[in-house]
Write an enzyme that holds these catalytic residues in place. Structure first.
Site, PDB file in Angstrom:
ATOM      1  N   ASP A  24       0.287  -4.301   6.809  1.00  0.00           N
ATOM      2  CA  ASP A  24      -0.685  -3.531   7.580  1.00  0.00           C
ATOM      3  C   ASP A  24      -2.129  -4.000   7.382  1.00  0.00           C
ATOM      4  OD1 ASP A  24       1.727  -2.233   7.697  1.00  0.00           O
ATOM      5  OD2 ASP A  24       0.862  -0.231   7.643  1.00  0.00           O
ATOM      6  N   HIS A  80       0.855  -1.185   0.000  1.00  0.00           N
ATOM      7  CA  HIS A  80       0.000   0.000   0.000  1.00  0.00           C
ATOM      8  C   HIS A  80       0.892   1.236   0.000  1.00  0.00           C
ATOM      9  CE1 HIS A  80       0.952  -0.561   4.232  1.00  0.00           C
ATOM     10  NE2 HIS A  80       0.417   0.605   4.540  1.00  0.00           N
ATOM     11  N   HIS A 114       7.382  -4.726  11.519  1.00  0.00           N
ATOM     12  CA  HIS A 114       6.574  -3.498  11.516  1.00  0.00           C
ATOM     13  C   HIS A 114       6.324  -3.056  12.963  1.00  0.00           C
ATOM     14  CE1 HIS A 114       3.168  -0.761  10.535  1.00  0.00           C
ATOM     15  NE2 HIS A 114       3.805  -0.633   9.375  1.00  0.00           N
ATOM     16  N   HIS A 142      -7.101  -2.574   5.913  1.00  0.00           N
ATOM     17  CA  HIS A 142      -6.361  -1.458   6.479  1.00  0.00           C
ATOM     18  C   HIS A 142      -7.140  -0.183   6.205  1.00  0.00           C
ATOM     19  CE1 HIS A 142      -2.975   0.384   8.298  1.00  0.00           C
ATOM     20  NE2 HIS A 142      -2.413   0.863   7.205  1.00  0.00           N
ATOM     21  N   ASP A 201       5.850   4.665   4.949  1.00  0.00           N
ATOM     22  CA  ASP A 201       6.853   3.730   5.463  1.00  0.00           C
ATOM     23  C   ASP A 201       6.969   2.470   4.616  1.00  0.00           C
ATOM     24  OD1 ASP A 201       4.219   3.447   6.598  1.00  0.00           O
ATOM     25  OD2 ASP A 201       4.983   1.953   7.989  1.00  0.00           O
ATOM     26  N   HIS A 202       6.080   2.320   3.641  1.00  0.00           N
ATOM     27  CA  HIS A 202       6.110   1.145   2.766  1.00  0.00           C
ATOM     28  C   HIS A 202       6.502   1.479   1.325  1.00  0.00           C
ATOM     29  CE1 HIS A 202       4.049  -1.527   5.724  1.00  0.00           C
ATOM     30  NE2 HIS A 202       3.653  -0.350   6.165  1.00  0.00           N
TER      31      HIS A 202
END
Length: 310
Positions: A210, A63, A268, A142, A67-68
């Site tokens: 997530d 996604h 994570h 999410h 942070d990804h």
């Protein structure tokens, strides 16, 4: 000799810490290298890990929270600089394609990157199909569109040397028996594969980032030999986890238990936790999951466990 291993490039959540970089996971699978969720700093972490842009053959983005994905510009520009020649398909949720375009063209550079966007539509799309594995995706729960990924090797056969000898099959005939299912031995007798081999399940790797606990996370992880799974919080922050649609370590353990996973990697991790909390992540997941549990540490290399029987 083929290598199958996971390299942890980053294991933090929204905020990197002194010991945990933003997300980043490199799965070496024989001659392929799949880069999952390259967060900020991934290019530098790859240097520390001894990985080059040429090692990346596929990219999977769950996604478009920063942070990804904030490492995507650096990875793509490095591919251009290093003149990576092979195509690199990059999977991501179709609803985030505008973010992909922005990241793909974030700065001025000589764009010779072989990266090709592969937007995902639907609930359970097939992502990549290669000779030795297939990657499928599943929609998670999410706050924005998020996909988890499952890499599965085709099931095969384990040859039994004693039975091969008893049936008079040797040399090149063994390979023909495996590929064709039947051969004639030196005596002219028909020998079938099932007489000299037993089914061997394919290796399975799953990547569940997530999400709140959900049936799709369990489906993605079903019978996985290695599961990488978010465990952002400890149980004392379960309400926060529910609010932000994340999982606690215990909930991640429950997903692994329901899915029949062999080894799980917890990652994570929220920046709120200190090194002294590490043991609690393992303990809380271990309350509900009896398999092997690894708490991700940056730059750690985790071998994909041997295939389990059955």
């Amino acid at each position: 000799m083929s290598v199958r291993e996971l390299v942890i490039l980053g294991s933090s959540s929204a905020v990197p810490t002194k010991r945990r970089n933003h997300n980043g996971y490199f799965l070496r699978w024989d001659s392929s290298g799949i880069l999952f969720d390259p967060g900020e700093g991934t290019q530098r972490q790859m240097r520390y890990a001894g990985l080059s842009a040429h090692d990346v053959t596929h990219m999977c983005v769950t996604h478009f929270h920063g942070d990804h994905c904030l490492g995507i510009p650096g990875i793509i520009q490095r591919m251009s600089r290093d003149q990576v020649a092979h195509p690199v398909p990059a999977a991501f949720p179709a609803s985030g394609e505008r973010f992909w375009r922005r990241l793909r063209n974030a700065t001025a550079f000589a764009d010779d990157s072989p990266t090709v966007g592969h937007p995902l539509h639907g609930a359970e799309p097939v992502v990549f199909t290669e000779d030795t594995f297939t990657v499928t995706a599943g929609r998670l729960q999410h706050r924005i569109d998020t996909y988890g990924y499952r890499l599965a090797e085709p099931d095969g056969w384990r040859m039994l040397p004693q039975r091969l000898a008893e049936r008079g099959v040797s040399g090149p005939a063994v390979g023909r028996l495996r590929s064709q299912g039947v051969v004639l031995n030196d005596a002219g007798e028909r020998v079938e594969l099932t007489e000299c081999a037993v089914p061997r399940r394919g290796h399975v790797f799953a990547f569940v980032m997530d999400t709140a606990p959900c049936p799709q996370a369990v489906r993605l992880a079903h019978d996985a030999d290695l599961l990488v799974v978010e465990s952002t919080y400890l149980e004392r922050e379960a309400e926060l986890a529910a609010t932000y649609r994340h999982m606690t370590a215990r909930q991640a353990g429950q997903v692994a238990a329901e899915a029949g996973v062999g080894t799980m990697v917890l990652t994570h991790i929220s920046e709120r936790y200190e090194p002294g909390d590490d043991a609690r992540f393992l303990a809380e997941a271990g309350e509900v999951f009896s398999g092997d549990i690894v708490l991700a540490r940056d730059l750690e290399r985790i071998p994909v466990p041997r295939r389990r029987e059955g």
